[in-house]
Motif scaffolding. Structure first.
Motif, PDB file in Angstrom:
ATOM      1  N   PHE A  34       1.611   6.043  -7.338  1.00 38.53           N
ATOM      2  CA  PHE A  34       1.483   7.097  -6.389  1.00 38.53           C
ATOM      3  C   PHE A  34       1.386   8.561  -6.847  1.00 38.53           C
ATOM      4  O   PHE A  34       0.456   8.513  -8.104  1.00 38.53           O
ATOM      5  CB  PHE A  34       3.203   6.816  -6.339  1.00 38.53           C
ATOM      6  CG  PHE A  34       3.801   7.402  -7.176  1.00 38.53           C
ATOM      7  CD1 PHE A  34       4.481   8.525  -6.946  1.00 38.53           C
ATOM      8  CD2 PHE A  34       4.117   6.887  -8.298  1.00 38.53           C
ATOM      9  CE1 PHE A  34       5.019   9.566  -7.640  1.00 38.53           C
ATOM     10  CE2 PHE A  34       4.780   8.151  -9.465  1.00 38.53           C
ATOM     11  CZ  PHE A  34       5.240   9.317  -9.205  1.00 38.53           C
ATOM     12  N   GLU A  35       0.776   8.922  -5.335  1.00 36.88           N
ATOM     13  CA  GLU A  35       0.598   9.954  -5.498  1.00 36.88           C
ATOM     14  C   GLU A  35       1.847  11.299  -5.078  1.00 36.88           C
ATOM     15  O   GLU A  35       1.536  12.577  -5.243  1.00 36.88           O
ATOM     16  CB  GLU A  35      -0.467  10.180  -4.825  1.00 36.88           C
ATOM     17  CG  GLU A  35      -2.076  10.044  -5.211  1.00 36.88           C
ATOM     18  CD  GLU A  35      -3.083   9.120  -4.752  1.00 36.88           C
ATOM     19  OE1 GLU A  35      -2.777  10.637  -3.340  1.00 36.88           O
ATOM     20  OE2 GLU A  35      -4.282   9.685  -5.590  1.00 36.88           O
ATOM     21  N   ASP A  36       2.449  10.634  -3.618  1.00 35.91           N
ATOM     22  CA  ASP A  36       3.878  11.701  -3.665  1.00 35.91           C
ATOM     23  C   ASP A  36       4.733  11.389  -4.077  1.00 35.91           C
ATOM     24  O   ASP A  36       5.616  10.003  -4.367  1.00 35.91           O
ATOM     25  CB  ASP A  36       3.610  12.240  -1.919  1.00 35.91           C
ATOM     26  CG  ASP A  36       4.261  13.415  -1.563  1.00 35.91           C
ATOM     27  OD1 ASP A  36       5.047  13.909  -2.660  1.00 35.91           O
ATOM     28  OD2 ASP A  36       3.743  13.487  -1.136  1.00 35.91           O
ATOM     29  N   SER A  37       6.401  11.669  -3.620  1.00 37.04           N
ATOM     30  CA  SER A  37       8.001  11.314  -3.256  1.00 37.04           C
ATOM     31  C   SER A  37       7.704   9.841  -2.807  1.00 37.04           C
ATOM     32  O   SER A  37       6.999   9.857  -1.884  1.00 37.04           O
ATOM     33  CB  SER A  37       8.613  12.176  -2.664  1.00 37.04           C
ATOM     34  OG  SER A  37       8.447  12.289  -1.658  1.00 37.04           O
ATOM     35  N   PHE A  38       8.794   9.954  -3.061  1.00 36.28           N
ATOM     36  CA  PHE A  38       8.790   7.474  -2.399  1.00 36.28           C
ATOM     37  C   PHE A  38       9.698   7.446  -2.305  1.00 36.28           C
ATOM     38  O   PHE A  38      10.591   8.412  -3.107  1.00 36.28           O
ATOM     39  CB  PHE A  38       7.588   6.826  -3.320  1.00 36.28           C
ATOM     40  CG  PHE A  38       8.161   6.646  -4.514  1.00 36.28           C
ATOM     41  CD1 PHE A  38       9.409   6.249  -5.006  1.00 36.28           C
ATOM     42  CD2 PHE A  38       7.441   7.239  -5.651  1.00 36.28           C
ATOM     43  CE1 PHE A  38       9.671   5.904  -6.180  1.00 36.28           C
ATOM     44  CE2 PHE A  38       8.007   7.409  -7.041  1.00 36.28           C
ATOM     45  CZ  PHE A  38       9.171   6.564  -7.426  1.00 36.28           C
ATOM     46  N   THR A  39      10.402   6.141  -1.181  1.00 32.06           N
ATOM     47  CA  THR A  39      11.698   5.719  -1.383  1.00 32.06           C
ATOM     48  C   THR A  39      11.523   5.383  -2.156  1.00 32.06           C
ATOM     49  O   THR A  39      11.723   3.937  -1.477  1.00 32.06           O
ATOM     50  CB  THR A  39      12.493   6.375   0.081  1.00 32.06           C
ATOM     51  OG1 THR A  39      12.222   7.623   0.529  1.00 32.06           O
ATOM     52  CG2 THR A  39      14.126   5.091  -0.161  1.00 32.06           C
ATOM     53  N   ILE A  40      12.830   4.194  -2.574  1.00 33.78           N
ATOM     54  CA  ILE A  40      13.132   2.479  -2.876  1.00 33.78           C
ATOM     55  C   ILE A  40      14.079   1.915  -2.012  1.00 33.78           C
ATOM     56  O   ILE A  40      14.990   2.809  -2.158  1.00 33.78           O
ATOM     57  CB  ILE A  40      13.353   2.248  -4.605  1.00 33.78           C
ATOM     58  CG1 ILE A  40      11.883   2.959  -5.228  1.00 33.78           C
ATOM     59  CG2 ILE A  40      13.256   1.365  -4.738  1.00 33.78           C
ATOM     60  CD1 ILE A  40      11.620   2.933  -6.299  1.00 33.78           C
ATOM     61  N   GLY A  41      13.908   0.973  -1.802  1.00 31.00           N
ATOM     62  CA  GLY A  41      14.595  -0.133  -1.058  1.00 31.00           C
ATOM     63  C   GLY A  41      15.106  -1.156  -1.560  1.00 31.00           C
ATOM     64  O   GLY A  41      14.296  -1.698  -1.843  1.00 31.00           O
ATOM     65  N   VAL A  42      16.278  -1.941  -1.924  1.00 25.27           N
ATOM     66  CA  VAL A  42      16.545  -2.947  -2.551  1.00 25.27           C
ATOM     67  C   VAL A  42      17.563  -4.139  -1.629  1.00 25.27           C
ATOM     68  O   VAL A  42      18.368  -2.964  -1.051  1.00 25.27           O
ATOM     69  CB  VAL A  42      17.456  -2.742  -3.874  1.00 25.27           C
ATOM     70  CG1 VAL A  42      17.197  -4.486  -4.060  1.00 25.27           C
ATOM     71  CG2 VAL A  42      16.161  -1.833  -4.544  1.00 25.27           C
ATOM     72  N   PHE A  43      17.079  -4.974  -0.874  1.00 23.74           N
ATOM     73  CA  PHE A  43      18.299  -5.829  -0.212  1.00 23.74           C
ATOM     74  C   PHE A  43      18.675  -7.342  -0.843  1.00 23.74           C
ATOM     75  O   PHE A  43      17.275  -7.387  -1.550  1.00 23.74           O
ATOM     76  CB  PHE A  43      17.491  -6.285   0.915  1.00 23.74           C
ATOM     77  CG  PHE A  43      17.936  -6.983   2.275  1.00 23.74           C
ATOM     78  CD1 PHE A  43      17.462  -8.328   2.408  1.00 23.74           C
ATOM     79  CD2 PHE A  43      19.192  -6.915   2.814  1.00 23.74           C
ATOM     80  CE1 PHE A  43      18.579  -8.975   2.672  1.00 23.74           C
ATOM     81  CE2 PHE A  43      19.615  -7.830   4.147  1.00 23.74           C
ATOM     82  CZ  PHE A  43      19.252  -8.826   3.482  1.00 23.74           C
ATOM     83  N   LEU A  44      19.439  -7.586  -0.925  1.00 20.87           N
ATOM     84  CA  LEU A  44      20.283  -8.576  -1.065  1.00 20.87           C
ATOM     85  C   LEU A  44      20.760  -9.649  -0.938  1.00 20.87           C
ATOM     86  O   LEU A  44      22.226  -8.452  -0.422  1.00 20.87           O
ATOM     87  CB  LEU A  44      20.464  -8.212  -3.122  1.00 20.87           C
ATOM     88  CG  LEU A  44      20.441  -9.265  -3.615  1.00 20.87           C
ATOM     89  CD1 LEU A  44      19.946  -9.962  -4.543  1.00 20.87           C
ATOM     90  CD2 LEU A  44      21.572  -8.915  -4.977  1.00 20.87           C
TER      91      LEU A  44
END
Length: 632
Positions: A22-32
């Motif tokens: 990656f090169e910039d900020s990111f957001t992680i989402g988890v659906f369970l």
């Protein structure tokens, strides 16, 4: 921006969801989507550094979790690799896991404090270790410096020793291992003199000085107690190598002639030397009388006297005071120099403190700028006595002060006001011996009933020349006591005594010490001061008074009660005699004192002098005419 997704199989307890760049900020989402509650442990790492750690509980109501790394991480890293790790946990361990996580979060401040404390202690220990190393380094440097100073002192002593050895070797190569006295007057015992009636005067044949020839010179005498360094001082002053030390005692009066300086130096036997008890008679009395004769003879013939002392004791102070009294009563201008030989002192700070304690604090006077250990003491008659200090030769203190002090002594001897007189040594010795022997010897007739005595006379004559095995050629002269066959000579074993119990030797010595009391009393409104002097055996003919300003000078002459010359002693005669004088001068603030002539008397062995104390000063005014005074 881009989006990606991946499924998680719940059968796996741990798996890596992503490993992307990656090169910039990111957001992680988890659906369970779960039918029963599950707990997931999630860790996000960027370039090997943990960005997020946490646990999340999923259930039917809560199926979604979202987290963001923020822009700062991406900007600082400039892009990188992303690793997401998710671990499933049994729901039964969920509360325990949350408790552990909460405990770890609560312990973070304490952990930081412990780390800071450990860091501070490590810094303190480092400083202590550095200080200890510096201390040891300084100690090693100081030890090395002290060893260097000690080595320098040892080198100084060694060089001084080699200089003395070189001087001795050079003199030995020149054929004179030891300097030789030019003349020696052998006075060892008065008892032996009574038996042989002869004092031997030896003169070296190698000298230009002649004891029987007239010449102009001054006589410098060195006196003092036994083994105090008299001969050593002469060697140091005049660059000689005379025998010195307790192994080679000086014989009688030893004379050394300094022709260029026109000076005759007299080295004397030490006072209070060891007494030989193997001889017959009373050796202690004989030794005291012989030493007294030598001491008096030196005081009479010498123009300048040097008294050598060690650590100043009461006995040495008595010798100094006696020499001072002899000069004062003779009204002579002889110079008296006191040399303090501190041969056991090697450090200069100790030398200064000892000299100050023994001299400056014991005599009235002041230090002289001529040297470090030079003190001039002032006495009541205005005479000044010089005290000069010397220390251990070759030591730190000796290097500091000896050459300077020896220079002061040498200058005092050479440039004194007295330049010498035209005299003959043999004639001078004859004249003074005849005067002194009267006080030591009794010459009385064989027939004790005749009550007739004679005055001892001494003659001077030459005897045979002796050549000893030591090749020191000497010519012998004899000072003979001339006594007729009708007379016998005995020693006055008991003469007049001083207040300290010492024998009075010469006529200048004071043996009479009366008891004096002074007090004030009042009769009505008048105030009186009385002086009572106990002088048993003295009448009004022996008392003389001289009026002083606000005082009086008293002179009392006590004559001997028993004439010892014609008397046959059944027991030893002990008596006091002599002339005693004292100035009674009172300060003006105590009032105006006038002698009351009516109360002046000598009664029952007590001289009484009464003063009227006129506290009120007399007042005078002019007459009306302006001429003369009238009393108020």
């Amino acid at each position: 921006r881009r989006c990606w997704s991946r499924e998680l199989r719940l059968q796996q307890t741990r798996c890596i969801l992503a490993h992307e760049h990656f090169e910039d900020s990111f957001t992680i989402g988890v659906f369970l989507d779960v039918a029963e509650p599950k707990v997931l442990l999630m860790q996000i790492e960027v370039n090997g550094k943990a960005v997020y750690k946490g646990s999340n509980r999923f259930s039917k109501e809560n199926k979604w979790f979202e987290c963001s790394t923020g822009k700062q991480l991406g900007q600082e890293s400039g892009g990188g690799n992303l690793v997401i790790t998710i671990t499933t946990v049994d729901p039964a361990h969920g509360p325990r896991l949350r408790h552990m996580l909460e405990y770890r979060r609560a312990m973070v401040p304490y952990t930081k404090q412990i780390v800071a404390t450990q860091r501070a202690w490590r810094q303190r220990l480092g400083r202590m270790r550095a200080d200890r190393q510096q201390y040891h380094q300084r100690r090693v440097e100081n030890d090395l410096a002290e060893r260097g100073r000690m080595a320098i002192r040892v080198q100084k002593y060694w060089r001084a020793y080699h200089q003395r050895r070189a001087l001795s070797d050079s003199r030995a190569r020149q054929g004179s291992v030891k300097s030789e006295y030019d003349a020696v007057l052998k006075i060892f015992s008065l008892m032996d003199f009574i038996k042989t009636k002869t004092f031997v005067l030896e003169q070296s044949l190698r000298t230009t000085f002649k004891v029987a020839e007239e010449n102009q010179y001054k006589i410098v005498a060195v006196v003092g107690l036994f083994n105090k360094g008299k001969s050593w001082l002469i060697n140091q002053l005049f660059d000689l190598d005379l025998p010195s030390g307790c192994e080679v005692p000086t014989e009688g009066l030893s004379f050394y002639w300094l022709e260029q300086k026109r000076m005759l130096v007299v080295d004397s036997a030490g006072v209070q030397a060891t007494v030989d008890h193997r001889s017959s008679g009373d050796p202690l009395v004989d030794a005291d009388a012989t030493e007294s004769l030598l001491f008096d003879l030196i005081a009479r013939i010498a123009h300048q006297v040097i008294v050598v002392v060690g650590d100043l004791s009461e006995c040495e102070q008595k010798i100094i005071d006696m020499m001072h009294r002899k000069h004062t009563r003779a009204k002579s201008n002889k110079e008296l120099i006191v040399v303090h030989n501190f041969r056991s002192i090697t450090r200069k700070q100790y030398a200064k403190s000892v000299f100050d304690r023994q001299v400056a604090q014991s005599y009235q006077g002041q230090y002289v700028h001529l040297g470090q250990l030079v003190f001039a003491s002032e006495h009541s008659n205005g005479q000044i006595m010089r005290h000069i200090g010397l220390c251990c030769d070759g030591s730190e203190a000796g290097t500091w002060v000896n050459q300077e002090s020896l220079g002061v002594i040498g200058s005092s001897l050479e440039y004194s006001k007295f330049s010498g007189v035209l005299t003959t040594l043999s004639v001078l010795l004859l004249k003074e011996l005849e005067k002194l022997l009267v006080y030591f010897l009794k010459v009385e007739a064989v027939d004790f009933t005749s009550q007739h005595t004679a005055v001892p006379t001494v003659t001077f004559e030459e005897i045979d020349v002796e050549v000893p095995s030591s090749r020191r050629h000497r010519r012998k002269y004899a000072l003979r006591l001339q006594v007729s066959d009708n007379y016998i000579v005995t020693m006055k074993k008991e003469r007049s005594l001083t207040a300290l119990g010492e024998m009075m030797v010469a006529e200048e010595e004071v043996a009479f010490e009366p008891v004096v009391n002074v007090w004030d009393y009042r009769e009505g409104t008048k105030l009186f001061r009385k002086i009572a002097i106990e002088c048993a055996g003295v009448d009004h003919h022996g008392c003389h008074l001289e009026e002083l300003t606000n005082g009086v000078k008293v002179i009392i002459e006590k004559r001997p009660i028993v004439d010892e010359d014609p008397t046959v002693e059944a027991v030893r005669v002990k008596q006091q005699q002599g002339i005693w004088s004292n100035d009674f001068a009172f300060p003006p603030e105590e009032g105006t004192l006038k002698i009351d002539d009516d109360q002046l008397e000598v009664k029952d062995g007590v001289l009484s002098i009464v003063f009227r104390n006129e506290q009120k000063a007399k007042q005078f005014t002019f007459n009306p005419s302006g001429r003369g005074l009238k009393r108020d």
